[in-house]
Design a protein around this motif. Structure first.
Motif, short mmCIF file in Angstrom:
data_model
loop_
_atom_site.label_atom_id
_atom_site.label_comp_id
_atom_site.label_asym_id
_atom_site.label_seq_id
_atom_site.Cartn_x
_atom_site.Cartn_y
_atom_site.Cartn_z
N GLY A 187 0.83 -1.21 0.00
CA GLY A 187 0.00 0.00 0.00
C GLY A 187 0.86 1.24 0.00
N TRP A 188 0.26 2.30 -0.51
CA TRP A 188 1.04 3.54 -0.62
C TRP A 188 1.34 4.15 0.74
CZ3 TRP A 188 -0.89 8.06 1.29
CH2 TRP A 188 -2.28 8.16 1.49
N ARG A 189 0.49 3.90 1.72
CA ARG A 189 0.75 4.44 3.05
C ARG A 189 1.99 3.76 3.67
NH1 ARG A 189 -4.79 4.58 2.63
NH2 ARG A 189 -5.79 6.57 3.24
N GLY A 190 2.05 2.42 3.57
CA GLY A 190 3.21 1.73 4.13
C GLY A 190 4.48 2.06 3.40
N ARG A 191 4.45 2.11 2.07
CA ARG A 191 5.64 2.45 1.30
C ARG A 191 6.10 3.87 1.60
NH1 ARG A 191 3.78 2.06 -4.41
NH2 ARG A 191 5.94 2.74 -4.83
N LEU A 192 5.13 4.81 1.72
CA LEU A 192 5.50 6.19 2.02
C LEU A 192 6.13 6.31 3.40
CD1 LEU A 192 5.51 9.19 1.27
CD2 LEU A 192 3.17 9.35 2.17
N ALA A 193 5.57 5.58 4.38
CA ALA A 193 6.14 5.63 5.73
C ALA A 193 7.57 5.07 5.75
CB ALA A 193 5.25 4.86 6.69
N ALA A 194 7.79 3.97 4.97
CA ALA A 194 9.13 3.40 4.94
C ALA A 194 10.11 4.33 4.25
CB ALA A 194 9.09 2.04 4.22
N ALA A 195 9.68 5.02 3.19
CA ALA A 195 10.56 5.94 2.49
C ALA A 195 10.90 7.14 3.37
CB ALA A 195 9.92 6.39 1.19
N VAL A 196 9.94 7.64 4.12
CA VAL A 196 10.20 8.76 5.02
C VAL A 196 11.18 8.36 6.11
CG1 VAL A 196 9.12 10.32 6.70
CG2 VAL A 196 8.01 9.91 4.52
N ALA A 197 11.00 7.16 6.68
CA ALA A 197 11.90 6.70 7.74
C ALA A 197 13.31 6.51 7.22
CB ALA A 197 11.37 5.41 8.35
N ALA A 198 13.44 5.96 6.00
CA ALA A 198 14.77 5.75 5.43
C ALA A 198 15.46 7.08 5.15
CB ALA A 198 14.67 4.93 4.14
N ALA A 199 14.70 8.09 4.69
CA ALA A 199 15.29 9.40 4.44
C ALA A 199 15.76 10.04 5.73
CB ALA A 199 14.28 10.30 3.73
N ALA A 200 15.02 9.84 6.81
CA ALA A 200 15.43 10.40 8.10
C ALA A 200 16.70 9.71 8.60
CB ALA A 200 14.30 10.24 9.12
N ASP A 201 16.81 8.37 8.38
CA ASP A 201 18.01 7.67 8.82
C ASP A 201 19.23 8.14 8.04
OD1 ASP A 201 16.48 6.28 10.61
OD2 ASP A 201 16.23 4.52 9.31
N ARG A 202 19.08 8.41 6.77
CA ARG A 202 20.21 8.86 5.97
C ARG A 202 20.70 10.23 6.43
NH1 ARG A 202 17.20 6.45 1.69
NH2 ARG A 202 16.32 8.49 1.14
#
Length: 223
Positions: A187-202
């Motif tokens: 789902g787009w909500r789960g993918r968006l949440a994972a992309a946001v978290a990965a960007a914050a980790d970077r």
């Protein structure tokens, strides 16, 4: 013609005659003089004149040289300015009989049935949009399509959010790669949440810097 002194019209006429002194001193009358003129004054009242009308006629346009005899002047005016008698209309008694105008014969139709009222405006039937099956995801449901839409408003809104999420995920670096044991977000909500978290980790990772050469020549180690 002598009137009964207690008759209503005689009382009114005598009151008017005695009140003339208040308008003009020349028209001062005694009680006996006023009662001698009551008969003629009563006739004025019987011919439709009010007490105020009688007073106005008797006190207006006095002679320029003045009034020598109030009794003689008023008797002469009561006779000379006597209004015309009121004629009874259609045999109705009394001077105040009402006049009724007969309706024309051509318009009187007592036996004719009343005409029906004109028809009112016909109301246009209310339009109801057809029910169609929504082509969006989820359980099957229907909605009313007003302009040929194939998806209900909720599904169209959900699709708009999904398109926005794709643009947002792409701007954050795309989908996050997962290992063999990790579950891919759906789902787009789960993918968006994972992309946001990965960007914050970077953003929180320390930068890997190359050590500098003491001589200032990058890429060459000292000998």
């Amino acid at each position: 013609m002598l009137e009964a002194p207690d008759a209503p019209e005689a009382v009114e006429a005598e009151r008017v005659l005695l009140s003339l002194r208040h308008s003009h001193r020349e028209l001062h009358l005694g009680v006996a003089e006023a009662r001698a003129l009551v008969g003629q004054a009563v006739e004025w009242l019987r011919r439709g004149m009010s007490g105020n009308d009688l007073r106005r006629v008797l006190t207006s346009d006095l002679p320029p040289g003045g009034v020598r005899s109030a009794v003689g002047f008023l008797r002469h005016r009561l006779v000379q300015k006597m209004p015309a008698p009121v004629t009874a209309v259609c045999g109705a008694p009394g001077p105040a009989a009402s006049v009724r105008v007969a309706e024309p014969v051509s318009r009187r139709e007592p036996d004719a049935a009343p005409l029906p009222p004109p028809p009112g405006p016909v109301a246009a039937p209310r339009y109801a949009a057809p029910l169609v099956t929504c082509e969006g995801p989820g359980t099957e449901h229907v909605f009313r399509s007003l302009g040929g839409e194939t998806q209900c408003p909720d599904c169209r809104q959900e699709a708009a959010w999904a398109r926005w999420a794709e643009y947002r995920i792409a701007s954050l670096g795309g989908d996050v790669p997962t290992g063999p044991e990790e579950e891919q977000p759906t789902g787009w909500r789960g993918r968006l949440a994972a992309a946001v978290a990965a960007a914050a980790d970077r953003r929180t990772e320390p930068d890997m810097a190359v050590p500098e050469n003491p001589r200032g020549a990058p890429g060459h180690l000292p000998v």
